[in-house]
Write an enzyme that holds these catalytic residues in place. Structure first.
Site, PDB file in Angstrom:
ATOM      1  N   ASP A 268      -4.316  -6.211   5.346  1.00  0.00           N
ATOM      2  CA  ASP A 268      -5.340  -7.031   6.010  1.00  0.00           C
ATOM      3  C   ASP A 268      -5.289  -8.480   5.519  1.00  0.00           C
ATOM      4  O   ASP A 268      -5.628  -9.397   6.249  1.00  0.00           O
ATOM      5  CB  ASP A 268      -6.727  -6.438   5.759  1.00  0.00           C
TER       6      ASP A 268
ATOM      7  N   LYS B 196     -12.829   1.322  16.645  1.00  0.00           N
ATOM      8  CA  LYS B 196     -11.594   0.517  16.629  1.00  0.00           C
ATOM      9  C   LYS B 196     -10.917   0.505  17.986  1.00  0.00           C
ATOM     10  O   LYS B 196     -10.384  -0.508  18.433  1.00  0.00           O
ATOM     11  CB  LYS B 196     -10.618   1.102  15.607  1.00  0.00           C
TER      12      LYS B 196
ATOM     13  N   PHE C 140      -3.497   3.433  15.523  1.00  0.00           N
ATOM     14  CA  PHE C 140      -3.731   4.482  14.528  1.00  0.00           C
ATOM     15  C   PHE C 140      -4.908   4.046  13.665  1.00  0.00           C
ATOM     16  O   PHE C 140      -5.080   2.849  13.421  1.00  0.00           O
ATOM     17  CB  PHE C 140      -2.499   4.684  13.639  1.00  0.00           C
TER      18      PHE C 140
ATOM     19  N   PRO D 294      -2.862 -11.722  10.667  1.00  0.00           N
ATOM     20  CA  PRO D 294      -3.170 -11.490  12.082  1.00  0.00           C
ATOM     21  C   PRO D 294      -3.204  -9.995  12.367  1.00  0.00           C
ATOM     22  O   PRO D 294      -2.501  -9.225  11.709  1.00  0.00           O
ATOM     23  CB  PRO D 294      -1.998 -12.155  12.818  1.00  0.00           C
ATOM     24  N   ASP D 295      -4.040  -9.581  13.315  1.00  0.00           N
ATOM     25  CA  ASP D 295      -4.052  -8.180  13.742  1.00  0.00           C
ATOM     26  C   ASP D 295      -3.032  -8.042  14.873  1.00  0.00           C
ATOM     27  O   ASP D 295      -3.265  -8.488  16.003  1.00  0.00           O
ATOM     28  CB  ASP D 295      -5.454  -7.779  14.208  1.00  0.00           C
ATOM     29  N   ILE D 296      -1.895  -7.458  14.537  1.00  0.00           N
ATOM     30  CA  ILE D 296      -0.770  -7.415  15.486  1.00  0.00           C
ATOM     31  C   ILE D 296      -1.143  -6.614  16.734  1.00  0.00           C
ATOM     32  O   ILE D 296      -0.927  -7.044  17.865  1.00  0.00           O
ATOM     33  CB  ILE D 296       0.481  -6.807  14.803  1.00  0.00           C
TER      34      ILE D 296
ATOM     35  N   ASN E 264       0.849  -1.198   0.000  1.00  0.00           N
ATOM     36  CA  ASN E 264       0.000   0.000   0.000  1.00  0.00           C
ATOM     37  C   ASN E 264       0.878   1.240   0.000  1.00  0.00           C
ATOM     38  O   ASN E 264       2.111   1.142   0.004  1.00  0.00           O
ATOM     39  CB  ASN E 264      -0.953  -0.025   1.203  1.00  0.00           C
TER      40      ASN E 264
END
Ligand code: C5P
Length: 398
Positions: free
Chosen positions: A279, A337, A323, A305-307, A210
């Site tokens: 993601d 979030k 963030f 995974p969502d770190i 990205n």
């Protein structure tokens, strides 16, 4: 760049070849907002003349104890009154010896003795001169007397030898001066951050990534280091230099980023997830280059995974900051979030306000509500975030 706005600095330049770097240092200090007043020793003036420093600093240059341009004829007193620091760069072995002895036989040594403000000294000399027991004794005494000694570094020397004694580069000295004036809000804390994009391989030469530049995460790592923290920056691919005072672990994919974060986590007081972690990643990265064909191609993706969520869910979780870059409904998404990932603090911004640019417009969210910050360069925004974070850490400790 306004970190030194309102600061008055006296820059002493003594007689070493590194004096040519002092001219660049004057330019950088001025660019950062400092009002720089240059004082040359006789030796210093032999390498680069006052004309250069005057043009770069926009101020008169001083060389002589008996200079009559100051109305009361007391340049040795007046120059440091109202000054925030005296910086001597380059500092020869000779001037260091004089400072230690309290000698005052020229303008620079006299004003150094008469000053009320801090003294910073950047030694520059041949490696044998630096390693000589006399110099080592003097430098240790200078530090014990309260001066801040910056460097030197090792490397090629003007005399052709290689070793310790090179003056720090102007950019490094600028960084030290900026850090010197920052309040040490995170002293004794360990901060782990993620920054930049991740790169999820499709095959050995292609991947999904990205447009995250990494600038915000790097600015925050730098602000944490300047605030006295031990900093580990886990970074995806960016072209940015390692911020002074931070240790960087380079990674490519989200999985590598997670492993590096978990390895850095022991002892951490704070974890800040700034990275734009992909993601999804290709479910089966090809071992060899995928060949072109005229048929449609389907790429199967699997979630990463969502770190941040993983770190925040740990029993021994450090203080976690997230963030959120959104393209609309910032308040609702950001607060959502923060709650979903159970974060005490989150920094939100609209993508159109920050991604890739040098400026950012952010809102801080915590249990007390929302706190909008003014639009500012990312370095300044980073400092404000650190101030807010330090306040919350203090409250949490009480
Ligand atoms: O859910 P979203 O990706 O918008 O959340 C953003 C926050 O979560 C950022 O702090 C980001 O660094 C972190 N994050 C993470 N791992 C992921 C996705 C996001 O640490 N896989």
């Amino acid at each position: 760049m306004c970190e030194l706005k309102g600061r008055k600095l006296v820059l002493g330049v003594t007689g070493g070849v590194a004096a040519y770097k002092a001219a660049e240092l004057v330019r950088l200090l001025g660019k950062a907002g400092a009002d720089v007043h240059v004082v040359l020793t006789e030796g210093g003036a032999r390498f680069v003349t006052p004309v250069t420093y005057q043009a770069l600093s926009g101020n008169r240059v001083w060389t002589d104890l008996w200079d009559a341009r100051m109305d009361n004829n007391m340049a040795h007193i007046d120059l440091t009154r109202g000054a925030d620091a005296v910086l001597i760069a380059p500092a020869t072995a000779d001037v260091i010896a004089k400072l230690v002895q309290g000698r005052a036989d020229d303008l620079l040594t006299t004003l150094s003795l008469a000053r009320e403000c801090p003294l910073l000294v950047a030694p520059a000399m041949n490696r044998q001169m630096w390693e000589h027991p006399a110099t080592q004794r003097n430098v240790a005494q200078l530090a014990a007397d309260g001066a801040t000694v910056l460097g030197p570094a090792a490397g090629d020397q003007a005399c052709g030898e290689v070793g310790m004694g090179r003056m720090l580069e102007p950019e490094e000295l600028l960084e030290h001066v900026i850090a010197f004036f920052q309040p040490k809000l995170l002293a004794g804390r360990k901060v782990v951050l993620t920054a930049g994009p991740t790169f999820e391989a499709i095959d050995p030469v292609r991947g999904i990534t990205n447009t995250s530049s990494g600038k915000m995460g790097y600015a925050l790592a730098q602000a944490c280091a300047r605030a006295g923290a031990e900093v580990v920056l886990v970074s995806g691919p960016t072209g940015l230099p390692v911020p002074a005072g931070a240790r960087r672990a380079d990674v490519r994919s989200a999985l590598q980023m997670r492993d590096a974060v978990m390895a850095a986590l022991p002892g951490a007081d704070v974890f800040i997830g700034v990275a734009a972690v992909a993601d999804y990643r290709p479910a089966d990265a090809a071992e060899h280059k995928v060949k072109k064909s005229s048929a449609d191609m389907t790429l199967r993706l699997t979630p990463n995974p969502d770190i941040l969520a993983e770190v925040a869910a740990r029993a021994d979780a450090p203080f976690c900051v997230g963030f959120a870059a959104e393209s609309r409904d910032l308040d609702a998404y950001a607060e959502g979030k923060r709650r979903a990932k159970r974060l005490p603090m989150l920094v939100g911004n609209l993508v159109q306000d920050g991604l890739g640019s040098d400026d950012n417009l952010v809102i801080l969210y915590d249990d007390a509500g929302r706190h909008p910050l003014e639009r500012a360069p990312k370095t300044v925004v980073a400092r404000r975030i650190v101030e807010h974070l330090a306040g919350l850490l203090k409250t949490a400790a009480n």
